[in-house]
Design a protein around this motif. Sequence first.
Motif, short mmCIF file in Angstrom:
data_model
loop_
_atom_site.label_atom_id
_atom_site.label_comp_id
_atom_site.label_asym_id
_atom_site.label_seq_id
_atom_site.Cartn_x
_atom_site.Cartn_y
_atom_site.Cartn_z
N GLN A 28 0.81 -1.22 0.00
CA GLN A 28 0.00 0.00 0.00
C GLN A 28 0.84 1.27 0.00
O GLN A 28 0.37 2.34 -0.39
CB GLN A 28 -0.91 0.01 1.24
CG GLN A 28 -1.82 -1.21 1.34
CD GLN A 28 -2.77 -1.30 0.18
OE1 GLN A 28 -3.61 -0.42 -0.03
NE2 GLN A 28 -2.65 -2.37 -0.61
N TYR A 29 2.08 1.12 0.45
CA TYR A 29 2.97 2.28 0.57
C TYR A 29 4.39 1.74 0.55
O TYR A 29 4.66 0.66 1.06
CB TYR A 29 2.69 3.01 1.89
CG TYR A 29 3.30 4.38 2.01
CD1 TYR A 29 2.66 5.50 1.48
CD2 TYR A 29 4.52 4.56 2.66
CE1 TYR A 29 3.23 6.76 1.59
CE2 TYR A 29 5.09 5.81 2.77
CZ TYR A 29 4.44 6.92 2.24
OH TYR A 29 5.00 8.16 2.34
N GLY A 30 5.31 2.48 -0.07
CA GLY A 30 6.69 2.02 -0.17
C GLY A 30 7.24 1.55 1.17
O GLY A 30 7.13 2.26 2.18
N MET A 46 13.63 -1.22 -1.73
CA MET A 46 12.33 -0.67 -1.37
C MET A 46 11.27 -1.32 -2.25
O MET A 46 11.39 -1.32 -3.48
CB MET A 46 12.31 0.85 -1.58
CG MET A 46 10.95 1.50 -1.36
SD MET A 46 10.50 1.66 0.38
CE MET A 46 11.58 3.02 0.85
N ILE A 47 10.26 -1.95 -1.63
CA ILE A 47 9.15 -2.50 -2.40
C ILE A 47 8.13 -1.38 -2.60
O ILE A 47 7.71 -0.73 -1.64
CB ILE A 47 8.49 -3.69 -1.68
CG1 ILE A 47 9.49 -4.83 -1.50
CG2 ILE A 47 7.28 -4.18 -2.46
CD1 ILE A 47 8.91 -6.08 -0.86
N GLY A 48 7.77 -1.15 -3.84
CA GLY A 48 6.92 -0.01 -4.17
C GLY A 48 5.43 -0.29 -4.06
O GLY A 48 4.99 -1.45 -4.06
N LYS A 49 4.66 0.76 -3.96
CA LYS A 49 3.20 0.68 -3.90
C LYS A 49 2.67 -0.07 -5.11
O LYS A 49 3.11 0.14 -6.24
CB LYS A 49 2.60 2.08 -3.85
CG LYS A 49 1.08 2.10 -3.77
CD LYS A 49 0.56 3.52 -3.70
CE LYS A 49 -0.97 3.55 -3.64
NZ LYS A 49 -1.50 4.93 -3.57
N GLY A 50 1.73 -0.99 -4.87
CA GLY A 50 1.11 -1.75 -5.94
C GLY A 50 1.76 -3.09 -6.22
O GLY A 50 1.17 -3.93 -6.91
N GLU A 51 2.96 -3.32 -5.70
CA GLU A 51 3.61 -4.62 -5.90
C GLU A 51 2.89 -5.70 -5.11
O GLU A 51 2.35 -5.46 -4.03
CB GLU A 51 5.08 -4.57 -5.49
CG GLU A 51 5.98 -3.81 -6.43
CD GLU A 51 7.45 -4.06 -6.14
OE1 GLU A 51 7.85 -5.24 -6.06
OE2 GLU A 51 8.20 -3.08 -6.00
N GLU A 52 2.89 -6.91 -5.66
CA GLU A 52 2.28 -8.06 -5.00
C GLU A 52 3.37 -8.93 -4.39
O GLU A 52 4.43 -9.14 -5.00
CB GLU A 52 1.47 -8.89 -6.00
CG GLU A 52 0.28 -8.16 -6.61
CD GLU A 52 -0.82 -7.91 -5.59
OE1 GLU A 52 -1.09 -8.81 -4.77
OE2 GLU A 52 -1.40 -6.80 -5.62
N VAL A 53 3.12 -9.44 -3.20
CA VAL A 53 4.06 -10.35 -2.54
C VAL A 53 3.29 -11.55 -2.01
O VAL A 53 2.07 -11.51 -1.87
CB VAL A 53 4.80 -9.65 -1.37
CG1 VAL A 53 5.65 -8.50 -1.87
CG2 VAL A 53 3.81 -9.17 -0.31
N VAL A 54 4.03 -12.62 -1.72
CA VAL A 54 3.45 -13.80 -1.10
C VAL A 54 3.93 -13.86 0.34
O VAL A 54 5.14 -13.77 0.60
CB VAL A 54 3.86 -15.09 -1.85
CG1 VAL A 54 3.34 -16.32 -1.11
CG2 VAL A 54 3.34 -15.07 -3.27
N VAL A 55 3.01 -13.99 1.28
CA VAL A 55 3.36 -14.06 2.70
C VAL A 55 3.74 -15.50 3.03
O VAL A 55 2.95 -16.42 2.87
CB VAL A 55 2.19 -13.61 3.59
CG1 VAL A 55 2.56 -13.74 5.06
CG2 VAL A 55 1.79 -12.18 3.26
N LEU A 56 4.98 -15.69 3.49
CA LEU A 56 5.48 -17.02 3.83
C LEU A 56 5.35 -17.33 5.31
O LEU A 56 5.14 -18.47 5.70
CB LEU A 56 6.95 -17.14 3.42
CG LEU A 56 7.26 -16.95 1.93
CD1 LEU A 56 8.76 -16.98 1.70
CD2 LEU A 56 6.57 -18.01 1.10
N ASP A 57 5.49 -16.29 6.14
CA ASP A 57 5.43 -16.53 7.59
C ASP A 57 5.00 -15.25 8.29
O ASP A 57 5.46 -14.16 7.95
CB ASP A 57 6.80 -16.98 8.12
CG ASP A 57 6.75 -17.32 9.60
OD1 ASP A 57 5.92 -18.16 9.99
OD2 ASP A 57 7.54 -16.75 10.36
#
Length: 334
Positions: A28-30, A46-57
């Motif tokens: 949602q925010y950098g 820095m992961i930018g706004k709008g990027e998708e990630v997978v939660v591992l833990d």
Amino acid sequence: MCLLAAATVWGAYPHSQANAAQVSGSIQYGVNFRMAPNTSSTIIRMIGKGEEVVVLDSSNRNWLQVRDSKGKVGYISSDSQYIQINESSSGSNNSPALKTNATIAASVSFRTGPSTDAARIRYMQKDEKVTITGKPNSYWYAVTDANGTAGYVSTDTKYITVTGQVATPPATEEKPAVPEAKPESGAASKQVEAIIAAGMKYLGTPYEYGSKRDDTSTFDCSDLIRQMFKDAIGVTLPADSRGQGNYVRSKNAAVTDWHKLKRGDLMFFMDYKGTSASLYSGKIPFSTKISHAAIYLGDGKVLHTYSKASGGVRTDSIEGKHWEYRFLYGGSAL
């Protein structure tokens, strides 16, 4: 970071769900993408706004371990201002499946963080296939097991064999979770650092009382110290803790206040009687029987081994614990 906001995200799903079903998140925010779950660790990017990630833990209330779209694994804040959690039962996402690139060579502790102080998830067994996703320091790999559980194992080749390509770590490597107290200068300093480095490569090695000297598959406390000195500087210390204590006393003026110890000094302890300081009030440092030995790392931490249940060779803080109360004396063996 607002802990209330973090708790709100935490409450949205149980931490075990990251393994049971695919959990994705939208940035949602950098936010800083880090090598370890703390603000002092190396920033990958820095992961930018709008990027998708997978939660591992999500077992840490303040941090999430995630995999980005390039397959890199690291940590971000769990604060809801940075990430919105979206569970996907289908498990579809834009992240590539992780390929195994290492095999466990011998049973080893699988931990939640890159430190022997971190909680043990379980013991990994010989021949398990894992994916190395990072290397936060010289002593630990970040790995993911066959079930998708992420954690850390020792980098020692006796425990893990790299079988494939490992992603190149960032240029700036996070410092090991070992206190950096100022050692003595000159040749003694180099010897101290070599001895400690020799010991750190044995992190996680199983404990065995009366272990065979010159066999590094198991250690008891004095055997570990003896092996460290042999590996690093070719010096063979006495084979038991009492002999090592006498050796230290014969070379230097031993001290009974651990705060006066230097990095690399040996420490000697009496039998365990309990966790209360009053139980050790009558000890006589140079007359009480030695039952344990350790090497001082600085900043109130030691490297040692003392039981099978504790996971073998490890580091511990001693201040305010029974180790501090049991301490008899210590000093340099150099």
